[in-house]
Design a protein around this motif. Structure first.
Motif, mmCIF file in Angstrom:
data_model
loop_
_atom_site.group_PDB
_atom_site.id
_atom_site.type_symbol
_atom_site.label_atom_id
_atom_site.label_comp_id
_atom_site.label_asym_id
_atom_site.label_seq_id
_atom_site.Cartn_x
_atom_site.Cartn_y
_atom_site.Cartn_z
ATOM 1 N N UNK A 35 1.245 -4.284 0.590
ATOM 2 C CA UNK A 35 0.443 -4.554 1.632
ATOM 3 C C UNK A 35 0.834 -3.994 2.954
ATOM 4 N N UNK A 36 2.301 -3.373 3.050
ATOM 5 C CA UNK A 36 2.862 -2.445 3.974
ATOM 6 C C UNK A 36 3.662 -1.656 3.444
ATOM 7 N N UNK A 37 3.849 -0.482 4.379
ATOM 8 C CA UNK A 37 4.807 0.593 3.905
ATOM 9 C C UNK A 37 4.530 1.842 4.589
ATOM 10 N N UNK A 38 5.049 2.938 4.184
ATOM 11 C CA UNK A 38 5.036 4.101 4.788
ATOM 12 C C UNK A 38 5.012 5.265 3.882
ATOM 13 N N UNK A 39 4.436 6.567 3.998
ATOM 14 C CA UNK A 39 4.337 7.510 3.029
ATOM 15 C C UNK A 39 4.540 9.043 4.103
ATOM 16 N N UNK A 40 5.255 9.886 3.330
ATOM 17 C CA UNK A 40 4.930 11.103 4.018
ATOM 18 C C UNK A 40 4.353 12.361 2.940
ATOM 19 N N UNK A 41 3.590 13.000 3.551
ATOM 20 C CA UNK A 41 2.939 14.045 2.584
ATOM 21 C C UNK A 41 2.692 15.093 3.458
ATOM 22 N N UNK A 46 2.771 8.404 7.778
ATOM 23 C CA UNK A 46 1.999 7.235 8.315
ATOM 24 C C UNK A 46 2.375 5.997 7.858
ATOM 25 N N UNK A 47 2.170 5.091 8.528
ATOM 26 C CA UNK A 47 2.776 3.316 8.255
ATOM 27 C C UNK A 47 1.475 2.649 8.284
ATOM 28 N N UNK A 48 1.525 1.710 7.461
ATOM 29 C CA UNK A 48 0.314 0.898 7.409
ATOM 30 C C UNK A 48 0.554 -0.671 7.139
ATOM 31 N N UNK A 49 -0.136 -1.694 7.643
ATOM 32 C CA UNK A 49 0.164 -2.851 7.138
ATOM 33 C C UNK A 49 -1.293 -3.740 7.135
ATOM 34 N N UNK A 54 -6.299 -12.320 7.297
ATOM 35 C CA UNK A 54 -7.235 -11.905 8.285
ATOM 36 C C UNK A 54 -8.320 -10.626 7.965
ATOM 37 N N UNK A 55 -7.862 -9.976 7.000
ATOM 38 C CA UNK A 55 -8.656 -8.915 6.437
ATOM 39 C C UNK A 55 -8.787 -7.594 7.407
ATOM 40 N N UNK A 56 -7.330 -7.404 7.772
ATOM 41 C CA UNK A 56 -7.256 -6.279 9.086
ATOM 42 C C UNK A 56 -6.233 -5.446 8.381
ATOM 43 N N UNK A 57 -6.582 -4.218 8.370
ATOM 44 C CA UNK A 57 -5.508 -3.071 8.118
ATOM 45 C C UNK A 57 -5.233 -2.220 9.398
ATOM 46 N N UNK A 58 -3.762 -2.175 9.479
ATOM 47 C CA UNK A 58 -3.660 -1.276 10.771
ATOM 48 C C UNK A 58 -2.792 -0.030 10.134
ATOM 49 N N UNK A 59 -3.168 1.208 10.614
ATOM 50 C CA UNK A 59 -2.648 2.397 10.147
ATOM 51 C C UNK A 59 -1.962 3.191 11.250
#
Length: 94
Positions: A35-41, A46-49, A54-59
Motif C-alpha cells: 500500500x506504500x513504497x518506492x521504486x527506482x527504474x 517514485x513513491x506511492x501511498x 478512502x480509495x485514494x492513491x498518491x504518487x
C-alpha cells in the motif's frame, strides 16, 4: 534530474489497485505490491501511498529523466488509472 508534484488519484478500489499492479508488472517495474513504497527504474524514481479505505492513491515522482516533463508524467498516471477504472486523478494542491 528533478521530480514532479504529487498526483492524487481517487476512486482506487481493490480491483483498480490490482489492475494497476498488473500494469506495473507488465512494464517490469521493480516494486513489491504494497500500500506504500518506492521504486527506482532507469532514470526515474517514485513513491506511492494507497489509502484503501478512502480509495485514494498518491504518487510522487521524485526523479524523472530530463526529456520527460511533469505534465507528461501526470498524463500517463491519469491514463493508466482511468484505464483500470479509477474515478478521477488530480494534482495535489501545493
Amino acid at each position: 534530474m528533478t521530480g514532479c508534484p504529487p498526483t492524487r488519484i481517487e476512486g482506487v478500489s481493490r480491483e483498480v489497485w490490482s489492475c494497476l499492479w498488473r500494469r506495473a508488472r507488465e512494464m517490469s517495474l521493480p516494486a513489491q505490491e504494497a500500500s506504500s513504497g518506492s521504486l527506482r527504474h532507469g532514470e526515474g524514481a517514485a513513491e506511492w501511498s494507497w489509502d484503501e479505505a478512502a480509495g485514494v492513491l498518491t504518487v510522487t515522482v521524485t526523479r524523472r529523466p530530463p526529456d520527460l516533463d511533469c505534465a507528461w508524467v501526470e498524463r500517463r498516471l491519469r491514463e493508466t488509472a482511468r484505464g483500470c477504472g479509477a474515478g478521477t486523478a488530480a494534482q495535489v494542491p501545493a
